[in-house]
Design a protein around this motif. Sequence first.
Motif, mmCIF file in Angstrom:
data_model
loop_
_atom_site.group_PDB
_atom_site.id
_atom_site.type_symbol
_atom_site.label_atom_id
_atom_site.label_comp_id
_atom_site.label_asym_id
_atom_site.label_seq_id
_atom_site.Cartn_x
_atom_site.Cartn_y
_atom_site.Cartn_z
ATOM 1 N N LEU A 138 0.833 -1.203 0.000
ATOM 2 C CA LEU A 138 0.000 0.000 0.000
ATOM 3 C C LEU A 138 0.868 1.253 0.000
ATOM 4 C CD1 LEU A 138 -2.734 1.473 0.334
ATOM 5 C CD2 LEU A 138 -2.505 1.115 2.804
ATOM 6 N N ILE A 139 1.912 1.256 0.818
ATOM 7 C CA ILE A 139 2.823 2.411 0.864
ATOM 8 C C ILE A 139 3.437 2.655 -0.508
ATOM 9 C CG2 ILE A 139 5.025 3.224 1.813
ATOM 10 C CD1 ILE A 139 4.279 1.645 4.398
ATOM 11 N N ALA A 140 3.886 1.593 -1.156
ATOM 12 C CA ALA A 140 4.508 1.734 -2.481
ATOM 13 C C ALA A 140 3.501 2.219 -3.511
ATOM 14 C CB ALA A 140 5.116 0.403 -2.905
ATOM 15 N N ALA A 141 2.281 1.696 -3.444
ATOM 16 C CA ALA A 141 1.254 2.080 -4.418
ATOM 17 C C ALA A 141 0.885 3.550 -4.291
ATOM 18 C CB ALA A 141 0.024 1.205 -4.240
ATOM 19 N N ARG A 142 1.027 4.117 -3.111
ATOM 20 C CA ARG A 142 0.692 5.537 -2.890
ATOM 21 C C ARG A 142 1.932 6.425 -2.976
ATOM 22 N NH1 ARG A 142 -4.536 5.395 -0.090
ATOM 23 N NH2 ARG A 142 -4.324 7.604 0.376
ATOM 24 N N ASN A 143 3.052 5.850 -3.417
ATOM 25 C CA ASN A 143 4.306 6.610 -3.568
ATOM 26 C C ASN A 143 4.692 7.328 -2.274
ATOM 27 O OD1 ASN A 143 4.719 6.004 -6.394
ATOM 28 N ND2 ASN A 143 3.041 7.427 -6.826
ATOM 29 N N ALA A 144 4.556 6.599 -1.171
ATOM 30 C CA ALA A 144 4.863 7.169 0.140
ATOM 31 C C ALA A 144 6.102 6.503 0.719
ATOM 32 C CB ALA A 144 3.673 7.005 1.072
ATOM 33 N N ARG A 145 6.558 7.024 1.852
ATOM 34 C CA ARG A 145 7.730 6.479 2.521
ATOM 35 C C ARG A 145 7.364 5.646 3.747
ATOM 36 N NH1 ARG A 145 12.475 8.937 1.012
ATOM 37 N NH2 ARG A 145 13.377 7.115 2.034
ATOM 38 N N LYS A 178 6.808 11.533 1.944
ATOM 39 C CA LYS A 178 5.363 11.410 2.097
ATOM 40 C C LYS A 178 4.997 10.381 3.162
ATOM 41 C CE LYS A 178 1.239 10.371 -0.704
ATOM 42 N NZ LYS A 178 0.763 10.031 -2.074
ATOM 43 N N LEU A 179 4.114 10.810 4.068
ATOM 44 C CA LEU A 179 3.624 9.947 5.144
ATOM 45 C C LEU A 179 2.154 9.641 4.920
ATOM 46 C CD1 LEU A 179 3.979 8.672 8.039
ATOM 47 C CD2 LEU A 179 3.179 10.889 8.921
ATOM 48 N N LEU A 180 1.791 8.368 5.061
ATOM 49 C CA LEU A 180 0.386 7.967 5.108
ATOM 50 C C LEU A 180 -0.014 7.818 6.563
ATOM 51 C CD1 LEU A 180 0.306 5.151 2.374
ATOM 52 C CD2 LEU A 180 -0.106 7.609 2.071
ATOM 53 N N SER A 181 -1.272 8.124 6.863
ATOM 54 C CA SER A 181 -1.735 8.036 8.246
ATOM 55 C C SER A 181 -3.204 7.656 8.272
ATOM 56 C CB SER A 181 -1.530 9.374 8.960
ATOM 57 O OG SER A 181 -2.218 9.408 10.195
ATOM 58 N N ASP A 182 -3.584 6.779 9.215
ATOM 59 C CA ASP A 182 -4.995 6.407 9.320
ATOM 60 C C ASP A 182 -5.821 7.476 10.019
ATOM 61 O OD1 ASP A 182 -3.975 6.008 11.857
ATOM 62 O OD2 ASP A 182 -4.906 4.040 12.145
ATOM 63 N N THR A 183 -5.167 8.495 10.571
ATOM 64 C CA THR A 183 -5.873 9.622 11.196
ATOM 65 C C THR A 183 -5.632 10.937 10.456
ATOM 66 O OG1 THR A 183 -4.040 10.151 12.677
ATOM 67 C CG2 THR A 183 -5.676 8.552 13.470
ATOM 68 N N GLY A 184 -4.655 10.951 9.558
ATOM 69 C CA GLY A 184 -4.292 12.191 8.872
ATOM 70 C C GLY A 184 -3.392 13.084 9.700
ATOM 71 N N ARG A 185 -2.874 12.576 10.828
ATOM 72 C CA ARG A 185 -2.048 13.424 11.686
ATOM 73 C C ARG A 185 -0.691 13.725 11.054
ATOM 74 N NH1 ARG A 185 -1.122 9.820 17.100
ATOM 75 N NH2 ARG A 185 -3.408 10.006 17.075
#
Length: 368
Positions: free
Chosen positions: A16-23, A111-118
Amino acid sequence: MLLEEFRNRVESLRELIAARNARALLLSKCCNFSWFTFGGRSHITLNSTEGEASILVTGDRLYMITNNIEKQRIQEIELDESLLGEFGFLEYSWFEPSGERRLVEGLVKGKLLSDTGRYSGEHVDITPMRTLLSQSEIDTYRILGRECDEIFSAIVPTLKSEMTELEVQGLLYEAMAKRDIEPLLVLVFSEDSSLRYRHNLSRDVKLGKRGFASICARRRGLIVSCSRSFMFEAADDVLRQHQQNCYVDAVAIGSSRPGVKLSEAFGRLIEAYEKVGRAGEWKFHHQGGIAGYLPREVHANLRSDVHLREGNAVAWNPTIRGTKSEDTVLIGIEQNSILSFPEESTWSALEFEVNDEVVRRPAPLLIG
């Protein structure tokens, strides 16, 4: 087996992280913490939605980030021993208001992904992953469902009409606590309350001639929802209505099969209400949906664009004014299993044929 399932879970998040081009991905919601750790608890109060610990997933590391109050508990109690070596533990002082942020920003450059958007992270919803249960989770769920049925079967026959809703609520609280079950919700409906409220917060009101009780019971993050009805005096009209209510529930359960859209199962539930002459009752109370690490992970309605899969759990809860039917059900490839009303239950059952399968629903218990 648990370690293998855990590493598969890690890999799915890294994809999922790779698919969203995140770190990296930061999980801070209590439900996601429990899902990722196979039952760990990051909450303090039972109603918490975001916990006292977060999990940071990067391309090659896993970090458990928490404050100095909770670190020892999480290491010693909340994580299976086989998973301890998978994490690096990072600690900040409870009185440092931005301690978690400092640690996350020190580790994640990009880029950070977060389940809360924090921390300005891009919001990500992992509900589809969280609601597809592994074998370990299914095993936990089966035991919890059976114990909920045992609690009802032990307590309800002892009830008396002069007891209050609050007294019965206390009995159910005590029984769950003795089994290390967290009582997220206990609603007790007297005769009066069942006719007034679809959601009754237990009151100092005597049970009267009949009633029912509903619980949401949590262990290792997974939540079983179920209800049982009782009567102190037999009444044909009430029994007839309960059967109608159970028929609607049975249709919903029987329609919840792999590949079926949740909205389609909901549509069949509406048709079942109409068939028993109770058209429109569904509009007065939500009817349930997909269950798991929340009482309802996805609420069912006519627009629910989710296809059910083997390994999902559902908990339907159709109501007619004065009656209710509810249990938690595992969707299987060949047939469904009613986790909180297993075949070995001592509670008497009503049987309905739905799609060439027999669906069992709890009958009202006549006490006395």
